[in-house]
Design an enzyme around this catalytic site. Structure first.
Site, PDB file in Angstrom:
ATOM      1  N   ARG A 111       1.043  -1.289  -0.011  1.00  0.00           N
ATOM      2  CA  ARG A 111       0.054   0.013  -0.073  1.00  0.00           C
ATOM      3  C   ARG A 111       0.880   0.997   0.102  1.00  0.00           C
ATOM      4  O   ARG A 111       1.506   1.489   1.175  1.00  0.00           O
ATOM      5  CB  ARG A 111      -0.984  -0.066   1.168  1.00  0.00           C
ATOM      6  N   HIS A 138      -6.540   0.323  -7.220  1.00  0.00           N
ATOM      7  CA  HIS A 138      -6.989  -0.235  -6.014  1.00  0.00           C
ATOM      8  C   HIS A 138      -7.747  -1.510  -6.457  1.00  0.00           C
ATOM      9  O   HIS A 138      -8.863  -1.745  -6.200  1.00  0.00           O
ATOM     10  CB  HIS A 138      -7.793   0.813  -5.177  1.00  0.00           C
ATOM     11  N   GLN A 141     -10.125  -3.485  -3.664  1.00  0.00           N
ATOM     12  CA  GLN A 141     -11.131  -2.672  -3.510  1.00  0.00           C
ATOM     13  C   GLN A 141     -12.188  -3.163  -4.842  1.00  0.00           C
ATOM     14  O   GLN A 141     -13.737  -3.303  -4.534  1.00  0.00           O
ATOM     15  CB  GLN A 141     -11.041  -1.536  -3.623  1.00  0.00           C
ATOM     16  N   ASP A 234     -16.428   8.542  -3.501  1.00  0.00           N
ATOM     17  CA  ASP A 234     -15.328   8.452  -2.708  1.00  0.00           C
ATOM     18  C   ASP A 234     -14.915   9.670  -2.062  1.00  0.00           C
ATOM     19  O   ASP A 234     -15.508  10.909  -2.358  1.00  0.00           O
ATOM     20  CB  ASP A 234     -14.104   7.710  -3.276  1.00  0.00           C
ATOM     21  N   CYS A 274     -16.056   3.260  -0.472  1.00  0.00           N
ATOM     22  CA  CYS A 274     -14.964   2.189   0.159  1.00  0.00           C
ATOM     23  C   CYS A 274     -14.408   2.913   1.595  1.00  0.00           C
ATOM     24  O   CYS A 274     -13.785   1.910   2.403  1.00  0.00           O
ATOM     25  CB  CYS A 274     -13.852   2.390  -0.824  1.00  0.00           C
ATOM     26  N   ARG A 301     -14.048  -6.823   1.984  1.00  0.00           N
ATOM     27  CA  ARG A 301     -12.501  -6.619   1.671  1.00  0.00           C
ATOM     28  C   ARG A 301     -11.581  -7.776   2.185  1.00  0.00           C
ATOM     29  O   ARG A 301     -10.475  -8.208   1.499  1.00  0.00           O
ATOM     30  CB  ARG A 301     -11.764  -5.446   2.500  1.00  0.00           C
TER      31      ARG A 301
END
Length: 323
Positions: A111, A138, A141, A234, A274, A301
């Site tokens: 990450r 991502h 996700q 988001d 998310c 997730r």
């Protein structure tokens, strides 16, 4: 020796490969929720005694918990390596750190800030790299989001439209491609002056043409929301952009998903985010309302991370003959 397969973005996957990842996430969720002891034990032995590294240069809640949980499910020891824990990019080059870390672990979840960091890790690693977020993509996700949509609206039997209303960022870069690969129409509304990445837009147009789908890019949030079965947004101010918060919020005026905007969507629409969420992106009555599936999405997730480990680590990137 076959080349190592990494999970960098959804666009790198064949359509059926992506479907397989969602199916594996669905499979592991069933096992996890049913507490089937025999299946638990079988999977727990797959990486028993091994280590999975988590190289995180950006803070996290869902990514860290889900990744550590997924590693533990397969019997591996998750080793969290934050930006203050190792020498990466400080007193040691990416090359040296990657060579050292990858020689001792079975997989690296990364990450990071820059997409180039992911590419460097992939170039020099001896083990699979799972992109757990960079400024461009991502993919984990996207896997969990598609599982969530499948559970609530079943894209395999229903023709769906997904509407993204917000910034052009890493989440929608993978989500747009994911939806199109699965046969959903996609409409993306961003404020004037903000455009979807041109490379993603081109790939999206190609998939839409191949599958006879609608792929719309607009600056009109109402147009995007019309008839949508899924409304998604988001953060408007990403990590590292806090210095520009006031200007960003002004730019995003009229892009909050609230009851007025949601009236344009399908009556049975679902709302997704998310997380973490801020009030300027979505009103409380939508975020906590009956249409919201954000917490199911967050839980998924975990199963997305399980699917990634199973395919890219346990099965060495081979999408066939999964057991």
């Amino acid at each position: 020796m076959s080349a190592i397969r990494h999970l960098v973005s959804i666009k790198d996957l064949e359509d059926q490969e992506f479907v397989t990842l969602i199916e594996r996430a669905e499979y592991f969720k069933k096992i996890f929720k049913s507490d089937e002891s025999a299946e638990f034990q079988k999977n727990h032995l797959k990486l028993l005694g091994k280590t999975i590294a988590l190289i995180f240069t950006k803070r996290s809640t869902r990514t860290r918990i889900s990744t550590e949980g997924a590693a533990t499910f397969f019997g591996a020891h998750p080793m969290f390596l934050g930006k203050d824990d190792i020498q990466l990019g400080v007193n040691e080059s990416f090359y040296d750190t990657t060579k050292v870390v990858s020689s001792m672990v079975s997989c690296i979840f990364a990450r990071v800030n820059s997409h180039n960091d992911i590419l460097q890790l992939c170039e020099h690693s001896k083990v699979p790299i799972i992109n757990s977020l960079c400024d461009m993509y991502h993919p984990l996700q996207a896997i969990c989001d598609m599982l969530t949509i499948k559970e609530h609206l079943d894209y395999s039997t229903n023709k769906l439209k997904v509407a993204w209303i917000g910034d052009a960022n890493n989440v929608i870069n993978d989500m747009a491609i994911a939806c199109l690969k699965l046969g959903m129409d996609v409409s993306i509304a961003t404020p004037a002056g903000i455009e979807l990445d041109s490379g993603i837009a081109q790939v999206g147009k190609e998939i839409a043409a191949r599958k006879n789908l609608n792929f719309i890019l607009t600056h009109d949030s109402v147009e995007a929301a019309k008839g949508a079965h899924v409304l998604v947004t988001d953060t408007f101010v990403s990590m590292g952009e806090e210095y520009a918060k006031a200007a960003k919020l002004k730019q995003f005026e009229g892009f909050q998903i609230d009851e007025q905007l949601a009236k344009h969507a399908d009556p049975n629409y679902k709302f997704m985010h998310c997380l973490p969420r801020h009030n300027e992106e979505v009103s409380d009555d939508i975020f906590y309302g009956k249409h919201s599936i954000v917490f199911d999405e967050a839980e998924n997730r975990l199963y997305a991370a399980m699917a990634a480990i199973d395919v890219f680590v346990n099965n060495k990137g081979n999408f066939d003959d999964l057991k």
